[in-house]
Structures are given as C-alpha cells and as structure tokens.
Scaffold this motif. Structure first.
Motif, PDB file in Angstrom:
ATOM      1  N   VAL A  27       0.773  -1.373   0.118  1.00  0.00           N
ATOM      2  CA  VAL A  27      -0.330   0.198  -0.206  1.00  0.00           C
ATOM      3  C   VAL A  27       0.876   1.107  -0.167  1.00  0.00           C
ATOM      4  N   SER A  29       0.401   5.273   0.989  1.00  0.00           N
ATOM      5  CA  SER A  29      -0.899   6.462   0.967  1.00  0.00           C
ATOM      6  C   SER A  29      -0.009   7.470   1.018  1.00  0.00           C
ATOM      7  N   GLY A  38      -2.640   3.395   5.364  1.00  0.00           N
ATOM      8  CA  GLY A  38      -1.455   2.242   5.569  1.00  0.00           C
ATOM      9  C   GLY A  38      -1.465   1.201   5.587  1.00  0.00           C
ATOM     10  N   THR A  41      -5.445  -0.206   5.846  1.00  0.00           N
ATOM     11  CA  THR A  41      -5.735  -0.690   4.499  1.00  0.00           C
ATOM     12  C   THR A  41      -5.379  -2.306   4.221  1.00  0.00           C
ATOM     13  N   LEU A  42      -3.661  -2.738   4.747  1.00  0.00           N
ATOM     14  CA  LEU A  42      -3.178  -4.208   4.832  1.00  0.00           C
ATOM     15  C   LEU A  42      -4.051  -5.301   5.982  1.00  0.00           C
ATOM     16  N   MET A  45      -7.110  -5.988   4.182  1.00  0.00           N
ATOM     17  CA  MET A  45      -6.844  -7.168   3.706  1.00  0.00           C
ATOM     18  C   MET A  45      -6.088  -8.072   4.222  1.00  0.00           C
ATOM     19  N   ALA A  51      -8.326  -5.371  -2.824  1.00  0.00           N
ATOM     20  CA  ALA A  51      -7.616  -4.317  -2.942  1.00  0.00           C
ATOM     21  C   ALA A  51      -8.879  -3.355  -3.312  1.00  0.00           C
ATOM     22  N   VAL A  55      -9.505  -0.561   0.010  1.00  0.00           N
ATOM     23  CA  VAL A  55      -9.524   0.630  -0.921  1.00  0.00           C
ATOM     24  C   VAL A  55     -10.635   1.799  -1.346  1.00  0.00           C
ATOM     25  N   ILE A  70      -4.583   6.705  -2.509  1.00  0.00           N
ATOM     26  CA  ILE A  70      -4.330   4.388  -1.349  1.00  0.00           C
ATOM     27  C   ILE A  70      -4.111   3.903  -2.601  1.00  0.00           C
ATOM     28  N   ALA A  72      -3.094  -0.010  -3.954  1.00  0.00           N
ATOM     29  CA  ALA A  72      -2.693  -0.545  -2.951  1.00  0.00           C
ATOM     30  C   ALA A  72      -2.842  -2.011  -3.640  1.00  0.00           C
ATOM     31  N   ASP A  74      -2.896  -6.245  -3.766  1.00  0.00           N
ATOM     32  CA  ASP A  74      -3.309  -7.571  -3.153  1.00  0.00           C
ATOM     33  C   ASP A  74      -2.546  -8.905  -2.985  1.00  0.00           C
ATOM     34  N   SER A  79      -5.419  -4.635  -8.042  1.00  0.00           N
ATOM     35  CA  SER A  79      -4.776  -3.530  -7.736  1.00  0.00           C
ATOM     36  C   SER A  79      -5.899  -3.099  -7.431  1.00  0.00           C
TER      37      SER A  79
END
Length: 211
Positions: A27, A29, A38, A41-42, A45, A51, A55, A70, A72, A74, A79
């Motif tokens: 990710v 950010s 960041g 988001t992780l 996932m 992703a 997002v 953002i 990302a 995955d 993406s």
C-alpha cells in the motif's frame, strides 16, 4: 513478494507513505498523507478484503478522504487506487494486474501510465522493476518541481522487510541515489536474511573485528 517505491519533493517520504506486509500486499498512502491509512488498508486485506474492497472502505470511512491517494495491491495481484478530488496539482493514476501507480504535483498526467508500462515490460527482481518504473516516471516528466527523497520497501516470507532503503534528503536526484543504494544492497540481501534466521550458518560480515 510485495514492494513499494516512492519519491517526493518532501523529506523522508518513505517513512510516511510506503507500507507492505508479507503474505498480504502493498500500500502507498500519499498526497496529503495520513500514515494511518497504510496499515489500515493492509489490515483490511489481511482480514480477507481484496484491494478494491479495502480501498473502497478507506475511501468511504477515512476522515478527509478527498485529500488522500491510496494505492494497493493484494495477495492475488489485484490492484486498486483512490485519488481524492483535492489531490494536489496535476495528479494521475494507472494500474494493472500486480501493479498500481499514482502521483500528484506531476509535470505530466502520463507519468502514472508510463510507470505501469515500465513495470509490465521490465524483468528481474521486484526491486529492479520498481526502480525501472521510477526511472520511467522521471523520463515522462516526473514531479513538476525537483524531488529530494525516495524509498524502496520489499517484503516476502519473513515478518520484516528484506529491504527498506531510503534517501531521506538529497540535492541530487534521489531516484538515481536509490538505484545505486539498491545495487549495493542487492548482493547482500540474502546474507542479511540468513543472519536473522540462522546466524551460525550465515556468511561472515567481512569487516574488521569479525570473528
């Protein structure tokens, strides 16, 4: 293996913008940066969101999402990108399987697609491909003003980044300096991993005082 490469006119950009987690994804950010986004988001996932879903959740729930970018990727290579309507200056985004690229304060809106194209046509170690994308961004115009910092983070099967390289400030080109730093680090990467996992079987350091 997952990785993030980033550059900016601001100092120490990678400390605020680059996030990756082994087995989960990567990710960035960025823009008016909120470093909390960041890891959030992780986390999404890691809990099973792809992703695009992760997002979308960040876009819909994060404070001041209109200021954020953002990006990302995955664990399956999916993406996604959110670029808020108040992203700074000329901004752009582009993505494909296994890659997401974006920027703000750009000299040209084609920079993001140039990065994706370079990633798709490059070969070798992931870090080499990320640096090739950064170099393609420079060729396409890069940021409207001079950049001063850059960073590269790579994760794989261990819990820590196997490479976390930074040019936190330079009056020269940080992407050129980052490429040189990676060229120095790359031959030693496996030795550093081996020393962490099994120091008794790892190569010696080859420095004064080494036993």
């Amino acid at each position: 293996m997952f990785g993030v490469a980033v550059s900016s006119s601001s100092p120490a950009v990678a400390a605020r913008c680059a996030y990756a987690r082994a087995g989960v994804g990567a990710v960035a950010s960025q823009n008016v940066t909120d470093p909390e986004l960041g890891p959030r988001t992780l986390d999404l996932m890691e809990l099973g969101a792809d992703a695009a879903r992760a997002v979308a959740i960040i876009r819909d729930t994060a404070p001041h999402a209109e200021f954020r970018q953002i990006l990302a990727v995955d664990r399956n290579g999916g993406s996604a990108i959110h670029s808020g309507r108040r992203a700074l200056g000329v901004w752009a985004e582009a993505r494909a399987q296994d890659v997401a690229c974006g920027g703000n304060l750009l000299a040209d809106p084609g920079v993001a697609q140039a990065m994706v194209d370079a990633f798709a046509t490059s070969k070798g170690h992931l870090a080499d491909r990320l640096i090739a994308s950064m170099q393609a961004a420079l060729t396409a115009g890069g940021e409207a003003g001079p950049v001063h910092s850059a960073g590269l983070k790579i994760v794989r099967e261990v819990s820590w980044p196997v490479a976390d390289l930074r040019i936190d400030w330079t009056e020269a080109c940080p992407i050129v300096e980052l490429a040189a730093l990676w060229a120095l680090y790359k031959p030693q990467l496996e030795d550093y991993v081996a020393r962490a996992l099994m120091p008794t079987a790892a190569p010696t350091f080859g420095v004064p005082g080494d036993l």
